[in-house]
Design an enzyme around this catalytic site. Structure first.
Site, PDB file in Angstrom:
ATOM      1  CD  GLU A 144      -3.028  -0.941   0.177  1.00 46.38           C
ATOM      2  OE1 GLU A 144      -3.146   0.187  -0.374  1.00 46.38           O
ATOM      3  OE2 GLU A 144      -3.721  -1.923  -0.118  1.00 46.38           O
ATOM      4  CE1 TYR A 175      -0.578  -3.159  -6.203  1.00 45.74           C
ATOM      5  CE2 TYR A 175       1.345  -1.840  -5.646  1.00 45.74           C
ATOM      6  CZ  TYR A 175       0.113  -2.368  -5.301  1.00 45.74           C
ATOM      7  OH  TYR A 175      -0.428  -2.105  -4.057  1.00 45.74           O
ATOM      8  CB  SER A 201     -14.310   0.273  -6.246  1.00 44.65           C
ATOM      9  OG  SER A 201     -14.584  -0.719  -7.214  1.00 44.65           O
ATOM     10  CB  VAL A 233     -16.602  -4.500 -13.669  1.00 44.64           C
ATOM     11  CG1 VAL A 233     -15.975  -5.297 -14.811  1.00 44.64           C
ATOM     12  CG2 VAL A 233     -17.113  -3.157 -14.168  1.00 44.64           C
ATOM     13  CG  ASN A 253      -5.369   4.737  -4.031  1.00 44.53           C
ATOM     14  OD1 ASN A 253      -4.258   5.120  -3.668  1.00 44.53           O
ATOM     15  ND2 ASN A 253      -5.741   3.482  -3.901  1.00 44.53           N
TER      16      ASN A 253
END
Length: 367
Positions: A144, A175, A201, A233, A253
């Site tokens: 994160e 990632y 989301s 989705v 984000n």
């Protein structure tokens, strides 16, 4: 039963059979009786002498002749409480002799103990009560961003190694990866019927990406999906949506150094151009060449970006230049938690020196 539902059921059955077949093939491709991996074994270690690493035998395990060939990795806290069985390091990454377990009875034998930050934050007192063996490394695992990582004051000088998306981690595991292609192949552009897409989301009005999108959509049509727009989705449709778009909004984000997530690698892997909002352009260019994506920082305003995307939509030659890199490279997502564990095992085998993390707060949250 109508023909449409029947057709859909048949599609799902065929898809299920295909996936099952792929898993069977992967099992036989990856099966290596010389590779060691265990998920929460029932048996306890046969001996627990301090400083010695002893791998217990089980009827279904093949143990190397010499214990010195085995690197033992203990997962102290499973990421988000989800257990994994990892037995394919040899097949996937050519990393052999890894013994992975979640059984804390192996603590005294473990070369490395991994602690997942989010789970450690939820249970800060759940640390080993025994003294740490001299040869053992404690490894901090986190994927994160600093914005979404709670601070724990007590972790300063606690860990020896880090495994995270940061390029300056002891064991960097981003990632995704850009790898050499198997051969020089001509890129075939998938069929496109949408211009710009976004699946999201997490919606908060104060986020930079939300503010940018609210302005951008005034100047160009964006096909939106995800819980934020009331359009859940399912996994089956996720990839087809991204593939069908010329451009995908790869908006992070939060904006931090090296924080480049699957939102970037997913469109790259299926032949869609990512429009990125995240760390500076040069950070992305540490990952892939600069003409493979579009960065919002290259434009003075969302309207200028929208005008550029509309221009590219009308000029196929200009658009196809974004895929020149695909003649030589390919993109893939990281296989969590498998890749983290396997690369940790490989690092522990190659590095026996002692080190400790100091200024941990400054390194991750303030750098």
């Amino acid at each position: 039963m109508s023909s449409a539902p029947a057709h859909r059921i048949l599609h799902l059955i065929l898809l299920g059979s295909f996936v099952e077949g792929c898993l069977v093939c992967l099992f036989f491709l990856c099966y290596d009786p010389s590779a060691i991996s265990i998920l929460d074994p029932v048996n306890s270690p046969e001996q627990t002498e301090q400083g010695k690493r002893v791998v217990p035998k089980k009827s279904n395990d093949v143990v190397p002749n010499s214990n010195d060939d085995v690197i033992t990795v203990l997962m102290w806290l499973w990421p988000f409480g989800v257990k994994h069985e990892l037995n394919n390091c040899s097949c996937l990454f050519n990393i052999k002799g890894c013994f992975f377990t979640g059984d804390r009875n192996f603590y005294n034998q473990a070369d490395g103990v991994i602690f997942h930050h989010r789970d450690l934050d939820e249970d800060q007192f759940n640390l080993p009560k025994l003294n740490r063996p001299a040869f053992q490394k404690w490894i901090w695992m986190n994927m994160e961003s600093p914005t979404n990582t709670p601070r724990i004051p007590t972790i300063e000088n606690l860990f020896n190694l880090t495994v995270s998306y940061r390029q300056d981690s002891t064991i960097p595991v981003p990632y995704g990866f850009i790898e050499a292609a198997d051969g020089k192949e001509e890129f075939v552009l998938p069929r496109k019927n949408k211009l710009v897409c976004w699946i999201v989301s997490n919606w908060k009005e104060e986020l930079v990406r939300v503010k940018y999108f609210n302005e951008l959509q005034k100047h160009i049509k964006v096909d939106t999906y995800g819980s934020a727009f009331g359009k859940y989705v399912p996994g089956v449709e996720y990839w087809s949506i991204i593939t069908s778009c010329k451009f995908y909004l790869s908006f992070e984000n939060s904006i931090h150094r090296d924080y480049i997530t699957e939102k970037f690698y997913n469109p790259l892997s299926v032949g869609t151009v990512p429009v990125v909002l995240g760390p500076p352009r040069h950070n992305y260019e540490n990952v892939i060449q600069g003409d493979a994506f579009i960065h919002v920082d290259d434009f003075s305003s969302p309207k200028e970006l929208a005008d550029h995307l509309l221009l590219l939509d009308k000029n196929e030659e200009m658009y196809l230049r974004f895929f020149e890199w695909k003649r030589y490279f390919k993109a893939r997502r990281t296989m969590f938690v498998t890749e983290q564990i396997c690369l940790t095992c490989d690092y522990l085998r190659r590095h026996k020196e002692y080190e400790t993390l100091s200024n941990f707060k400054e390194w991750f949250w303030e750098n």
